[in-house]
Design a protein around this motif. Structure first.
Motif, short mmCIF file in Angstrom:
data_model
loop_
_atom_site.label_atom_id
_atom_site.label_comp_id
_atom_site.label_asym_id
_atom_site.label_seq_id
_atom_site.Cartn_x
_atom_site.Cartn_y
_atom_site.Cartn_z
N ALA A 104 0.83 -1.48 0.06
CA ALA A 104 0.02 0.14 -0.14
C ALA A 104 1.00 1.37 0.01
N SER A 105 0.54 2.28 1.06
CA SER A 105 1.16 4.01 1.24
C SER A 105 2.79 3.59 1.31
N MET A 106 2.99 1.90 2.03
CA MET A 106 4.75 1.84 1.61
C MET A 106 5.31 2.28 0.59
N GLY A 107 4.87 1.65 -0.27
CA GLY A 107 5.33 2.39 -2.23
C GLY A 107 5.30 3.47 -2.43
N LYS A 108 5.06 4.59 -0.95
CA LYS A 108 5.55 5.59 -1.36
C LYS A 108 7.14 6.08 -1.06
N ALA A 109 7.70 5.60 0.39
CA ALA A 109 8.56 5.82 0.78
C ALA A 109 9.50 5.02 -0.30
N GLY A 159 -6.04 9.71 -0.40
CA GLY A 159 -5.37 8.29 -0.88
C GLY A 159 -6.71 7.33 -1.96
N PHE A 160 -6.59 6.44 -2.10
CA PHE A 160 -7.23 6.05 -3.52
C PHE A 160 -8.36 4.65 -2.72
N ALA A 161 -8.99 4.49 -1.83
CA ALA A 161 -9.44 3.61 -1.40
C ALA A 161 -10.55 2.52 -2.78
N ALA A 162 -10.82 3.26 -3.22
CA ALA A 162 -11.10 2.41 -4.64
C ALA A 162 -10.96 1.10 -5.97
N GLY A 163 -9.40 1.57 -5.45
CA GLY A 163 -9.11 0.53 -6.32
C GLY A 163 -10.13 0.24 -7.33
N TYR A 164 -10.03 -1.61 -8.21
CA TYR A 164 -10.11 -2.05 -9.28
C TYR A 164 -9.88 -3.37 -9.04
N LEU A 165 -10.87 -4.32 -9.84
CA LEU A 165 -11.04 -5.60 -9.63
C LEU A 165 -10.50 -6.33 -10.34
N GLU A 166 -9.73 -7.96 -10.50
CA GLU A 166 -9.29 -8.40 -11.30
C GLU A 166 -10.71 -8.49 -12.79
N GLY A 167 -9.75 -8.55 -13.71
CA GLY A 167 -10.73 -7.90 -14.59
C GLY A 167 -11.19 -6.67 -15.46
N SER A 184 -11.30 5.10 -10.99
CA SER A 184 -12.54 5.09 -9.97
C SER A 184 -12.12 6.11 -8.82
N SER A 185 -11.22 7.26 -9.16
CA SER A 185 -10.70 8.26 -8.44
C SER A 185 -11.14 9.54 -9.34
N ALA A 186 -11.51 11.11 -8.67
CA ALA A 186 -11.00 11.77 -8.83
C ALA A 186 -10.32 12.74 -9.03
N CYS A 265 -9.90 -12.53 -3.62
CA CYS A 265 -8.87 -11.85 -2.53
C CYS A 265 -7.82 -10.96 -2.42
N ARG A 266 -8.66 -9.92 -3.71
CA ARG A 266 -8.03 -8.97 -3.04
C ARG A 266 -8.23 -7.65 -4.48
N LYS A 267 -7.67 -6.54 -4.38
CA LYS A 267 -8.02 -5.46 -5.38
C LYS A 267 -7.09 -5.11 -5.89
N VAL A 268 -7.58 -4.82 -7.18
CA VAL A 268 -5.59 -4.20 -7.85
C VAL A 268 -6.18 -3.02 -7.50
N TYR A 269 -4.57 -2.02 -7.85
CA TYR A 269 -4.32 -0.60 -6.81
C TYR A 269 -3.24 0.24 -8.80
N ALA A 270 -4.47 0.15 -9.69
CA ALA A 270 -3.39 0.88 -10.52
C ALA A 270 -2.16 1.98 -10.03
N GLU A 271 -2.88 3.40 -9.02
CA GLU A 271 -1.70 3.51 -8.52
C GLU A 271 -1.50 3.47 -7.96
#
Length: 399
Positions: A104-109, A159-167, A184-186, A265-271
């Motif tokens: 998640a946000s650890m990717g920022k660091a 942040g970007f909580a919405a994320g995306y689904l597989e596919g 999916s975000s503003a 299983c999880r969401k996909v995060y394009a961000e």
């Protein structure tokens, strides 16, 4: 690999000797730390006498993965529970120190450190990015990478909580910044009155990512790989979204009311820089080891910004730097060294990292965000307590 093909320079001056691509690359080495005194103590008592396994069960957290880089320089790892992935992949391996988690946000660091390690930062970190984005008519005022990476550019969203689904179709970096379908975000927004003031913004990091990709002509994941992952021996870490099938096989599945209800299983995060990193605690510890040992100059740049962050009503001394939260380890002066930290929350995942300028580090990652803030933060505090390191306070901040 094709036999007889030279894929790297292994210093033996013999071409076509079928050496492997990894032969001269650093490796991320770690040992089983299940018997480490501090880890064993936290397993027996996470806090208030409650064993870690009981806390995990009560919080509905399937698994926790831990890494400590101790004063001896060795990285000790341990795992508890399960990866929650066999429901989705019956042949998936059991949870281990190499199981990937969403950071998640650890990717920022991580992406900020990769930038500061690169040759690009020296000439651009305090330069206005506006000319590179002029075709998009953003931002409406001058902004520098340093401001964006320290959350002081007056940008939103948080942040970007919405994320995306597989596919789902995934947006490009530019579409995310502009808020254009299929994002999916503003759109990233700007408030000049907040410039120079700490205001946490994943949107600012996405604007920085767009600028970086244009300047370097590299996708973020390739840039971070070339400037940090390879140097630190972090071979499994990536910003690949969605994951490839081969890597997915050994990655944790998250747990949350949303994921459980929808049986996913999880969401996909394009961000990617804001939320898309996959890694392990051991590899994060190797990244901090590389920075503290080989490039301590980068930490001075991190400290060059010190924006007050009001956590716990002022009772927790901490400031925002370039890419990382930081403070004197004892909250007062440098006699106990300097501490750096970051954390992350995605749907079904939580992680926490702290490290010192002398290379000591603690990282915990879990695959279940509990109502009380998640297990990983408590694990880090517990390990600080047992190790008697000066990172323990009333709170280890979670952003």
């Amino acid at each position: 690999m094709v036999a007889g093909t030279e894929q790297c320079d292994d210093a033996n001056k013999v071409d076509n000797d079928a050496c492997h691509n990894d032969c001269t690359r650093p490796t991320c080495d770690f040992v089983d730390g299940s018997g480490h005194t501090a880890i064993a103590a936290v397993a027996a008592n996470l806090g208030g006498g409650q064993p870690l396994a009981v806390s995990m069960a009560n919080s509905k957290v399937p698994g926790v993965s831990i890494a400590i880089r101790d004063v001896d320089g060795v990285i000790y790892t341990a795992v508890f529970g399960n990866a929650n992935n066999q429901t989705y992949d019956s042949k998936a391996p059991a949870l281990s120190a190499s199981t990937l988690f969403q950071a998640a946000s650890m990717g920022k660091a991580v992406s900020a450190l990769a930038y500061l390690l690169s040759g690009v930062a020296a000439t651009t970190k305090d330069v206005d990015i506006t000319p590179t984005l002029v075709d998009l008519a953003i931002p409406p005022y001058a902004l520098t990478p340093t401001q964006l990476l320290s959350h002081s550019g007056g940008t939103a969203p948080h942040g970007f909580a919405a994320g995306y689904l597989e596919g789902d179709p995934l947006p490009t970096t530019e579409q995310i910044v502009l808020g254009k379908s299929p994002a999916s975000s503003a759109a990233v927004s700007f408030d000049a009155s907040k410039k120079g003031i700490f205001s946490y913004s994943g949107g600012g990091y996405m604007l920085w990512q767009l600028w970086l990709e244009r300047v370097t002509k590299q996708p973020l994941g390739d840039f971070v790989r070339d400037n940090l992952f390879l140097a630190a021996g972090a071979k499994r870490s990536s910003f690949t979204q969605p994951m490839t099938a081969a890597v997915d096989h050994d990655a944790a599945c998250g747990r949350s009311p949303y994921l459980d209800t929808n049986k996913i299983c999880r969401k996909v995060y394009a961000e990617r820089t804001a939320a898309g990193l996959w890694t392990t605690p051991a590899e994060l510890a190797c990244m901090t080891k590389y920075v503290t040992k080989e490039r301590p100059d980068v930490l001075k740049v991190v400290q060059s910004k010190a924006l007050w962050v009001d956590f716990n009503n002022g009772n927790y001394p901490q400031v925002m730097g370039v890419g990382l939260f930081h403070r004197p380890a004892n909250g007062v002066d440098e006699s106990a060294g300097h501490l750096y930290e970051h954390s992350g929350v995605n749907e079904g995942f939580l992680s926490q990292m702290v490290f010192f300028d002398d290379g000591r580090a603690i990282v915990a990652m879990d695959n279940g965000v509990s109502a009380n803030g998640g297990i990983s933060g408590f694990v880090v505090r517990g390990l600080c307590r047992e190790l008697k390191w000066p990172c323990e306070g009333k709170n280890v901040a979670v952003k």
